[in-house]
Design an enzyme around this catalytic site. Structure first.
Site, short mmCIF file in Angstrom:
data_model
loop_
_atom_site.label_atom_id
_atom_site.label_comp_id
_atom_site.label_asym_id
_atom_site.label_seq_id
_atom_site.Cartn_x
_atom_site.Cartn_y
_atom_site.Cartn_z
N ASP A 165 0.83 -1.21 0.00
CA ASP A 165 0.00 0.00 0.00
C ASP A 165 0.86 1.27 0.00
O ASP A 165 1.60 1.54 0.95
CB ASP A 165 -0.89 -0.06 1.26
N ASP A 186 -10.50 3.99 -1.24
CA ASP A 186 -11.15 3.01 -0.36
C ASP A 186 -12.67 2.98 -0.53
O ASP A 186 -13.32 4.02 -0.62
CB ASP A 186 -10.85 3.35 1.11
#
Ligand code: GAL
Length: 742
Positions: free
Chosen positions: A490, A557
């Site tokens: 990430d 997200d």
């Protein structure tokens, strides 16, 4: 008649009530700072700025952290409101949430306060999300009817953002009916029969009586399938709940109405209960997973045959490739294959009810993830509160509730496992919540499951934990020693480094950290699914395959709302189909069904049941990673059925690996389709609009290249449908998911 407002009370629930006419206030005069005289009527507002109450002051260019600001409104309180109300008892000032604490004054007098200021005796307390409704008696001399009144709101904000944000303010003289509300939930009675529970509540001292009726309605035909109605009397101490059973294997609406006797006014709440479409699996063994598996030569094989049916079950295979063993009790395949090649063999599953076999191929070569990964990730449920025990409990439930029988196998720990500091030798250390990664990995592998982990190419992860920068190889080696099969990598903290790089405008600068970790992973003697997470920057889908990523996140997200699902699924994915293929997948983020919460506090997904069917249908069409985001231990029957439909999942796992394309966008109707390896097509007809629709599929045949239909199958219900009558009822935000041949 009165004005009607639509209130979205919660997922799947819509309330309708007849409100007394009200005055709506959207804009105020605003002044930063704090001065007690600003509560009064006569204040010189010439230096005050305009502000809206529908968005925080921060978003309107006001920066007040740990300080005060005042809003002043001029409102003409109409006498006609009083005349129209059957109650005539109070004037209500409905403010909604205020970030963080407020005192509200009418014509100089305090009428309400929510939250606490730092100077208060007990100290500061935020109540930013609490809905404010301040009431003044209708006969109070404070109210100037049909004249200018001043409503002044003193707001204290700690941190960022701040101010009133849930505008508009409504000033009203409520009717009886406005003080009554109906809440609907679902559950079972003492005998396990599925029921809806409609609860009528009142905020008034005086008892009000009327007729409370609950109907179970078929939204397609309007037919009433069940009904209960009774005379009731309620007050603030005494509500009333009516339980009505319904069939949770069909689409219904629960419609509950209360009609107050004296005024004749009524309020109604509608609720969409969860309904199960997936038929129960047969008791005999049934293979549910793709008949193919990719592994590199010499890498350990961790695979579990996904077979539903009555347990216990015994597995066997006569002609397994050399180097592999099959656990006869759980169907877990282990070992390794030395030589590249294609190995086909027959696996058998047997239980008390029967026997089934499947031809299965292992492709031993350079490619893994020949079909999209299926499994679980800790983030959408536990957020940073993930622990080893929570991973184990979801893994056990994955097996016990039968999800492993449908191919869900990755158990991935997201952010929150790392220690504060590395070990003295620079290797990564785990925090106290993870006593032993190696033991956890060994246990998962013994069950035929796979083990995933999370890190960042930067100094810190998004959650502020240690990233892998300058320790990439060491981390890859640690992952190997723990038995890691999946790495989610990430971007997050890497952004800080990237900003300082001279070539940060180039694609190469985005590729660099991912290529570095790819080289470290590939040096390990095991296959590690490489999942890029950098939210789609620099068109990652165009170069993800080049860094040998197995999947790449295409968006920011996801969260459990229709807005998020719609944006990510329907707005951001349509152009990405050319990039997905066996071994390399677009990843529109993890699933938002079941109990989620990104913390220790879990709640039911806020998606309606129809939105959940849309979510799973679209994700399977998109050949997306299927990573469950909820606590599996708490998964209900509906969610298990949603995730364990073998025909729906077969679309996701189809070995052709072609991602769906959007063929039709016709107002609120969208049709997406993908070709499947057996020559058929999976077709999702989605209704993304706010009302139910009837869709004639024929209309879209030209765009889909259909001349004449040979077969149509409803994938959720697993039923063949007519090829001539192809008109479908599709509920709001819902889907008709088909497999067709033509
Ligand atoms: C985000 C990522 C999420 C989750 C989180 C952890 O950047 O998109 O999926 O991994 O970080 O902190």
């Amino acid at each position: 008649m009165k004005k009607q407002f639509l209130l979205l009370a919660m997922a799947g629930m819509v309330s309708l009530s007849s409100w007394a006419q009200d005055v709506v206030l959207e804009n105020a005069k605003f002044h930063a700072g704090d001065d007690a005289s600003w509560a009064g009527v006569n204040v010189d507002e010439s230096s005050w700025r305009d502000i809206k109450n529908s968005a925080t002051w921060t978003s309107q260019g006001v920066k007040i952290e740990n300080g005060f600001g005042w809003y002043r409104y001029h409102v003409n309180i109409l006498k006609s409101m009083l005349e129209k109300s059957d109650l005539k008892e109070t004037v209500d000032f409905v403010l909604g949430g205020v970030d963080d604490a407020d005192e509200t004054y009418l014509n100089g007098q305090l009428i309400g306060k929510t939250g606490r200021f730092p100077s208060d005796e007990k100290g500061y307390a935020s109540q930013w999300s609490t809905k404010r409704n301040y009431r003044v008696k209708a006969n109070s001399s404070l109210i100037k009817w049909d004249a200018d009144n001043v409503l002044a709101v003193r707001v204290y904000n700690a941190g960022d953002p701040g101010g009133m944000f849930e505008g508009p303010i409504r000033v009203r003289v409520p009717n009886t009916i406005d003080n009554l509300s109906i809440n609907i939930s679902e559950g079972t009675d003492g005998k396990g029969v599925v029921q809806s529970f409609s609860t009528l509540k009142s905020t008034m001292q005086a008892s009000k009586s009327g007729v409370f009726s609950v109907k179970v309605v078929d939204p397609e035909t309007g037919e009433t399938l069940g009904e209960k109605s009774m005379k009731v009397s309620v007050n603030e101490k005494k509500g009333k709940t009516i339980a009505v059973p319904y069939d949770n294997h069909r689409m219904v609406r629960i419609v509950s109405t209360f009609t107050e006797s004296k005024s004749g006014l009524s309020c109604t709440t509608q609720y969409i209960p969860k309904y199960i479409l997936t038929p129960a699996a047969p008791a005999e063994p049934r293979f549910n997973t793709a008949p193919i598996y990719g592994v590199r030569p010499g890498s350990p094989v961790h695979f579990r045959f996904g077979v539903s049916g009555e347990k216990p079950m015994k597995f066997s295979a006569a002609d397994l490739p050399a180097g592999l063993t099959l656990n006869p009790d759980n169907g877990a395949l282990s070992g390794s294959i030395e030589k590249a090649g294609s190995y086909t063999f027959t696996v058998k599953a047997r239980n008390a009810k029967g026997e089934q076999s499947q031809r299965f191929t292992i492709r031993c070569g350079s490619k893994i993830a020949l079909t999209p990964p299926m499994g679980w990730n800790s983030w959408n449920c536990w957020g940073l509160s993930v622990t080893q025990d929570k991973v184990i409990s979801s893994a056990k439930a994955l097996i016990d509730k039968g999800l492993a029988d449908y191919g869900y196998c990755y158990m991935n720990i997201d952010d929150g496992w790392e220690a504060k500091e590395r070990n003295a030798d620079g290797t990564i250390a785990v925090n106290e919540k993870f006593p032993s990664m190696k033991d956890l990995g060994d246990w998962l592998h013994s069950e035929g499951l796979k083990f995933g982990i999370y890190s960042s190419p930067g100094d810190l992860t998004c959650g502020g934990y240690l990233g892998s920068i300058d320790h990439e190889l060491q981390d890859a080696e640690s992952y190997n020693s723990w038995g890691i099969d999946y790495l989610k990598y990430d971007w997050c903290g890497y952004g800080r480094k990237h900003r300082t790089e001279p070539d940060n405008q180039t694609v190469a600068s985005y590729v660099r950290p991912y290529l570095l970790m790819e080289r470290c992973l590939r040096q390990q003697p095991r296959d590690i699914f490489y999942s890029l997470c950098q939210y789609g920057m620099a068109d990652v889908w165009k170069w993800g395959e080049a860094v040998d990523a197995n999947s790449w996140r295409t968006t920011g997200d996801i969260t459990d709302t229709w807005a998020s699902l719609y944006h990510i699924g329907f707005e951001l994915q349509p152009e990405l189909y050319p990039y997905a293929k066996p071994g390399h997948w677009n990843d529109p983020d993890m699933l938002i069904v079941g109990k989620v919460g990104w913390s220790n506090n879990l709640r039911d997904s806020r998606l309606t049941p129809d939105e959940q069917y849309t979510h799973i249908s679209l994700w399977t069409l998109l050949a997306s990673n299927m990573l469950i985001g909820c606590d599996i231990a708490q998964m209900d029957e509906f969610t298990v059925a949603l995730l364990c439909n073998n025909e729906v999942n077969a679309v996701n796992q189809d070995i052709l690996g072609k991602q769906a394309k959007r063929d039709v966008e016709d107002g609120s109707i969208q049709v997406w389709s993908r070709p499947l390896s057996d020559g058929s097509y999976a077709v999702g007809i989605f209704n993304v609009g706010g009302t139910d629709a009837r869709v004639d599929f024929k209309k879209y045949f030209p765009q889909l290249g259909i001349k004449s239909l040979k077969s149509v199958r409803d994938l959720w219900r697993q039923q063949d449908l007519s090829t001539s009558d192809v008109s479908y009822f599709i509920p709001t935000h819902g889907v008709k998911y088909l497999k067709v041949t033509f």
